[in-house]
Design a protein around this motif. Structure first.
Motif, PDB file in Angstrom:
ATOM      1  N   GLY A 119       2.289  13.481  -9.561  1.00 18.80           N
ATOM      2  CA  GLY A 119       0.787  12.777  -9.325  1.00 18.80           C
ATOM      3  C   GLY A 119       1.135  11.602  -8.527  1.00 18.80           C
ATOM      4  N   SER A 120       2.019  10.680  -8.902  1.00 13.48           N
ATOM      5  CA  SER A 120       2.222   9.376  -8.237  1.00 13.48           C
ATOM      6  C   SER A 120       2.567   9.541  -6.703  1.00 13.48           C
ATOM      7  N   THR A 121       3.337  10.618  -6.582  1.00 11.80           N
ATOM      8  CA  THR A 121       3.722  10.933  -5.101  1.00 11.80           C
ATOM      9  C   THR A 121       2.295  11.169  -4.293  1.00 11.80           C
ATOM     10  N   ILE A 122       1.578  12.163  -4.956  1.00 13.00           N
ATOM     11  CA  ILE A 122       0.488  12.586  -4.232  1.00 13.00           C
ATOM     12  C   ILE A 122      -0.466  11.355  -3.958  1.00 13.00           C
ATOM     13  N   MET A 123      -0.553  10.298  -5.156  1.00 10.02           N
ATOM     14  CA  MET A 123      -1.519   9.247  -4.975  1.00 10.02           C
ATOM     15  C   MET A 123      -0.854   8.391  -3.918  1.00 10.02           C
ATOM     16  N   ALA A 124       0.458   8.177  -3.793  1.00 10.96           N
ATOM     17  CA  ALA A 124       0.849   7.294  -2.839  1.00 10.96           C
ATOM     18  C   ALA A 124       0.481   7.867  -1.320  1.00 10.96           C
ATOM     19  N   ILE A 125       0.552   9.040  -1.166  1.00 11.83           N
ATOM     20  CA  ILE A 125       0.487   9.550   0.068  1.00 11.83           C
ATOM     21  C   ILE A 125      -1.125   9.487   0.320  1.00 11.83           C
ATOM     22  N   VAL A 126      -1.836   9.695  -0.538  1.00 14.37           N
ATOM     23  CA  VAL A 126      -3.431   9.691  -0.409  1.00 14.37           C
ATOM     24  C   VAL A 126      -3.841   8.316  -0.069  1.00 14.37           C
ATOM     25  N   ILE A 127      -3.114   7.343  -0.769  1.00 16.76           N
ATOM     26  CA  ILE A 127      -3.756   5.990  -0.512  1.00 16.76           C
ATOM     27  C   ILE A 127      -3.163   5.606   1.060  1.00 16.76           C
ATOM     28  N   PHE A 128      -1.848   5.827   1.253  1.00 19.77           N
ATOM     29  CA  PHE A 128      -1.375   5.733   2.495  1.00 19.77           C
ATOM     30  C   PHE A 128      -2.142   6.375   3.748  1.00 19.77           C
ATOM     31  N   ALA A 129      -2.750   7.456   3.396  1.00 22.13           N
ATOM     32  CA  ALA A 129      -3.532   8.318   4.489  1.00 22.13           C
ATOM     33  C   ALA A 129      -4.901   7.489   4.718  1.00 22.13           C
ATOM     34  N   LEU A 130      -5.327   7.218   3.546  1.00 22.95           N
ATOM     35  CA  LEU A 130      -6.487   6.460   3.477  1.00 22.95           C
ATOM     36  C   LEU A 130      -6.464   5.184   4.360  1.00 22.95           C
ATOM     37  N   ILE A 131      -5.618   4.244   4.116  1.00 24.25           N
ATOM     38  CA  ILE A 131      -5.581   2.755   4.314  1.00 24.25           C
ATOM     39  C   ILE A 131      -4.686   2.710   5.861  1.00 24.25           C
ATOM     40  N   ASP A 132      -3.710   3.136   5.827  1.00 22.53           N
ATOM     41  CA  ASP A 132      -3.071   2.994   7.172  1.00 22.53           C
ATOM     42  C   ASP A 132      -3.582   4.212   8.262  1.00 22.53           C
ATOM     43  N   LEU A 133      -3.489   5.459   7.967  1.00 23.22           N
ATOM     44  CA  LEU A 133      -3.890   6.498   8.914  1.00 23.22           C
ATOM     45  C   LEU A 133      -5.484   6.435   9.258  1.00 23.22           C
ATOM     46  N   GLY A 134      -5.952   6.202   8.123  1.00 21.38           N
ATOM     47  CA  GLY A 134      -7.555   6.340   8.061  1.00 21.38           C
ATOM     48  C   GLY A 134      -8.057   5.221   8.918  1.00 21.38           C
ATOM     49  N   LEU A 135      -7.820   3.863   8.217  1.00 16.18           N
ATOM     50  CA  LEU A 135      -8.454   2.642   8.591  1.00 16.18           C
ATOM     51  C   LEU A 135      -7.631   2.041   9.608  1.00 16.18           C
ATOM     52  N   GLY A 136      -6.417   2.270   9.766  1.00 13.78           N
ATOM     53  CA  GLY A 136      -5.648   1.424  10.537  1.00 13.78           C
ATOM     54  C   GLY A 136      -5.253   0.205  10.245  1.00 13.78           C
ATOM     55  N   LEU A 137      -5.288  -0.054   8.821  1.00 14.65           N
ATOM     56  CA  LEU A 137      -4.483  -1.433   8.320  1.00 14.65           C
ATOM     57  C   LEU A 137      -3.418  -1.106   7.935  1.00 14.65           C
ATOM     58  N   GLY A 138      -2.432  -1.675   8.616  1.00 17.28           N
ATOM     59  CA  GLY A 138      -0.849  -1.360   8.690  1.00 17.28           C
ATOM     60  C   GLY A 138      -0.373  -1.620   7.146  1.00 17.28           C
ATOM     61  N   LEU A 139       0.262  -0.571   6.615  1.00 14.87           N
ATOM     62  CA  LEU A 139       1.169  -0.823   5.539  1.00 14.87           C
ATOM     63  C   LEU A 139       2.565  -0.531   6.002  1.00 14.87           C
ATOM     64  N   PRO A 140       3.449  -0.963   5.183  1.00 16.09           N
ATOM     65  CA  PRO A 140       4.878  -1.005   5.508  1.00 16.09           C
ATOM     66  C   PRO A 140       5.446   0.328   5.699  1.00 16.09           C
ATOM     67  N   ARG A 141       6.157   0.486   6.857  1.00 16.73           N
ATOM     68  CA  ARG A 141       6.546   2.088   6.980  1.00 16.73           C
ATOM     69  C   ARG A 141       8.240   1.661   6.924  1.00 16.73           C
ATOM     70  N   GLY A 142       8.755   2.507   5.941  1.00 14.56           N
ATOM     71  CA  GLY A 142      10.069   2.398   5.894  1.00 14.56           C
ATOM     72  C   GLY A 142      11.069   3.402   6.603  1.00 14.56           C
ATOM     73  N   PRO A 143      12.129   3.604   6.196  1.00 13.97           N
ATOM     74  CA  PRO A 143      12.972   4.672   6.972  1.00 13.97           C
ATOM     75  C   PRO A 143      12.272   6.046   7.151  1.00 13.97           C
ATOM     76  N   LEU A 144      11.390   6.381   6.178  1.00 16.17           N
ATOM     77  CA  LEU A 144      10.547   7.785   6.214  1.00 16.17           C
ATOM     78  C   LEU A 144       9.731   7.689   7.137  1.00 16.17           C
ATOM     79  N   GLY A 145       9.224   6.424   7.725  1.00 18.52           N
ATOM     80  CA  GLY A 145       8.375   6.196   8.416  1.00 18.52           C
ATOM     81  C   GLY A 145       6.876   6.420   7.938  1.00 18.52           C
ATOM     82  N   MET A 146       6.741   6.263   6.351  1.00 17.88           N
ATOM     83  CA  MET A 146       5.671   5.976   5.967  1.00 17.88           C
ATOM     84  C   MET A 146       5.779   5.374   4.545  1.00 17.88           C
TER      85      MET A 146
END
Lengths: 146, 502
Positions: A119-146
């Motif tokens: 659940g929490s992994t999916i949650m993190a990916i969804v928020i990342f997709a929404l805010i970083d990819l969807g809206l272009g507000l940069g969130l920190p990307r680590g070694p994994l690129g996300m």
């Protein structure tokens, strides 16, 4: 005085000390230039005095209150994982860090480990997709690129 | 009619397809966050703010969306009160009294319907009053100088302290703490650092998003984690539908509640909790035949109507004076300031598209909410089934992502968590948080006006008491301030009257 009054005594003294600190800070400001006759010192002093009076009033006339006993283990888990989160956010990247935070909090809210992990992994990916990819507000990307 | 022409202009702004869509989105989101525990309108508005900037929304569109969340949440909150007997916030305690018994009797659907209608009546009638009252009020306020503003803000603080639920000394301490937190950073008038303790990160001051998320999202999650409340969802489907005769029977109760909610909502501090409690009490005095508390429709319609009326009415001082009376309007005001729109009386003449677009959108939004809430309430009720171990980590993750997106700094995240822990302790020992937020939002305005007034008089504080209007406001503030000292019993009696109903 019932022992429940201790909370008002402590919080009142803390408020009072905060007020003393604010007044002291206001007084110790060295103003070389101010655009107005009052300057930046007056407001901290006034606010500090209010805190001082309130703190004294609360500490001197405490009211008894019951401290509702809750589950401190859970609070501690949520608070500590939230406090650690900002420090792992940049090194790990948003998704792993948020997944860890989410996992620990899910445990605190009585989630079973395996579903909580997913659940929490999916949650993190969804928020990342929404805010970083969807809206272009940069969130920190680590070694994994996300 | 002046107001009608302006309103027509407002509709021309609000009726563009894009703004209609935003109003609908706001209303739906608002209902959802109102229904869900733990997030609430304050957090959702703050979290959506960076999104509004990212999408490049003009201020009027952003405000239409954010305000939609605000009054939409008034519709959503009733769902968990009625079906779970868990009030999401203090304003909803009264809704459970007759709402939950109705659900237990198998009339959950009817209870949701009548409370939805009540919310609509309270919300819409108040928007009508707002339409005609805001401009005259703003016209008076335009003549206010810095001295009057200082007096007015002091009055609103004294009202918060005296009428608010917490002990006055604690509310004053919360207000002072809010002012103090807002002072952190560089002082605009002199370029001097205050309360930064040499920290570079604090130079720019505490971010509004950080403070709000810490104060409300983090502390709420800690409170919920401490004592997990839970309940089982009472069935909402089936049962006898709401009858016309039942709606008719509730109309007088709704009208009374609207009047009460409106007048209490305009005042700072009283807000939804007091007005719904008072409306219920009044309605009980008038109509109770031993049926209240056992599932009387009027006992449900009355607090729900007052709740929404008060919510909408608190927009009046926010729009006309630029002084918020409630936590959520404080956040809306903060949003306007982030758009560098100066809130206050000039809003109506200088940025009519914002002021009137917003008011018109509230008419539209309330209709949308009624339509959304009558047939689709089951959908929103299903949100209550989301397990906590998904919901709360999700809220926390979203909150932190929002803080980071708004500030781009992990230092602000640490600050948000620390503020959240502080807020949790404050809640435990009875310090209210809403006055802190309001004071934080008003602090800059308060200090600027104070210093501007003193500049006009070359440092003579007598200027604060020169105009008759300022003197009048000061006297009212003084009277309000002294009430708890002179008549401590009055406060207790009011408190008792409200308490005895819960």
């Amino acid at each position: 005085m019932a022992d429940g009054a201790i909370f008002d005594r402590i919080s009142g003294v803390l408020v009072l000390l905060l007020g003393v600190g604010a007044v002291w800070h206001g007084l110790s400001l060295e103003v070389a230039f101010a655009a107005d006759p009052v300057g930046p010192k007056a407001f901290p002093i006034i606010v500090g005095l209010i805190l001082l009076v309130c703190g004294a009033s609360i500490a001197l006339r405490p009211k008894a209150m019951a401290w509702e006993v809750g589950d401190y283990g859970r609070i501690l888990l949520v608070a500590l994982s939230s406090l650690v989160y900002p420090f792992i956010l940049l090194p790990l990247g948003f998704v792993p860090a948020t997944a860890i935070l989410g996992f620990l909090c899910a445990l605190a809210f009585k989630g079973r480990p395996i579903p909580a992990l997913f659940g929490s992994t999916i949650m993190a990916i969804v928020i990342f997709a929404l805010i970083d990819l969807g809206l272009g507000l940069g969130l920190p990307r680590g070694p994994l690129g996300m | 009619m002046d107001a009608l022409a302006s309103l027509a202009y407002g509709f021309s702004v609000a009726l563009t397809p894009f703004n209609l869509l935003l109003a609908l989105l706001g209303a739906a989101l608002g209902t959802a966050v109102g229904a869900l525990p733990g997030i609430g309108p304050i957090n959702s508005i703050v979290l959506l703010l960076p999104l509004c900037f990212a999408l490049g929304l003009p201020p009027e569109s952003a405000l239409i969306l954010l305000a939609g969340i605000y009054y939409g949440s008034g519709y959503g909150g009733r769902i968990s009160s009625i079906l779970l007997n868990i009030p999401g916030d203090p304003g909803l305690v009264m809704t459970t009294l007759d709402g939950f018994p109705l659900a237990q009797k198998g009339r959950g659907a009817a209870a949701l319907a009548i409370s939805g209608i009540g919310s609509f009546v309270g919300g819409t009638l108040t928007v009508v009053l707002l339409t005609f009252l805001a401009v005259p009020l703003a016209r008076i306020a335009v003549t206010f100088g810095p001295a009057e503003y200082v007096a007015l803000m002091t009055l609103s603080f004294t009202l918060l302290a005296t009428i608010g639920e917490a002990r006055p000394a604690k509310t004053w301490a919360a207000i002072a703490l809010g002012l103090l937190l807002a002072m952190v950073g560089i002082d605009g008038g002199s370029g001097i650092e205050r309360f930064t303790f040499g920290s570079l990160e604090l130079l720019g001051g505490i971010d509004f998003t950080t403070l709000t998320i810490g104060l409300f999202a983090v502390s709420e999650i800690l409170v919920v984690a401490e004592g997990l409340r839970s309940g089982t969802v009472t069935s909402y489907s089936g049962g006898e539908r709401l009858k016309w005769s039942e709606i008719r029977a509730c109309i007088p109760a709704m009208l009374r509640a609207t009047g009460l909610g409106f007048f209490l909502g305009i005042l700072p501090a009283t807000g939804a909790a007091v007005s719904s409690a008072l409306a219920y009490t009044v309605e009980k005095r008038i109509s109770d035949r031993g049926t209240f508390g056992k599932g009387d429709m009027r006992g449900l319609a009355s607090p729900e109507t007052a709740d929404n009326a008060a919510q909408t009415a608190s927009m009046v001082p926010m729009l006309a004076l630029g002084i918020p009376g409630s936590g959520t309007t404080a956040v809306l005001l903060g949003a306007l300031m982030m758009y560098s729109v100066t809130p206050g009386p000039l809003l109506f003449t200088q940025r009519p598209e914002i002021a009137w677009g917003l008011i018109a959108s509230m008419y539209i939004g309330n209709v949308m909410l009624l339509v959304l809430n009558l047939p689709l309430v089951g959908l929103f009720a299903r949100l209550l089934l989301v397990p906590y171990w998904i919901l709360f980590p999700g809220i926390l993750g979203l909150s932190f992502a929002g803080v980071y997106a708004a500030t781009n700094s992990s230092f602000e995240l640490v600050l948000a968590v620390l503020l959240g822990i502080l807020a949790y302790v404050m809640r435990k020992v009875g310090f209210p948080l809403i006055p802190l937020l309001i004071a934080f939002v008003l602090a800059r305005l308060f200090e600027d006006n104070l210093r501007r007034a003193m500049s006009l008089s070359d440092g003579n504080p007598a200027i604060l008491f020169q105009s008759p209007v300022a003197v009048a406001i000061w006297l009212v503030a003084l009277a309000v301030l002294l009430v708890p000292l002179i008549a401590p019993r009055l406060r207790k009696r009011v408190a008792h009257m409200v308490d005895s109903e819960t």
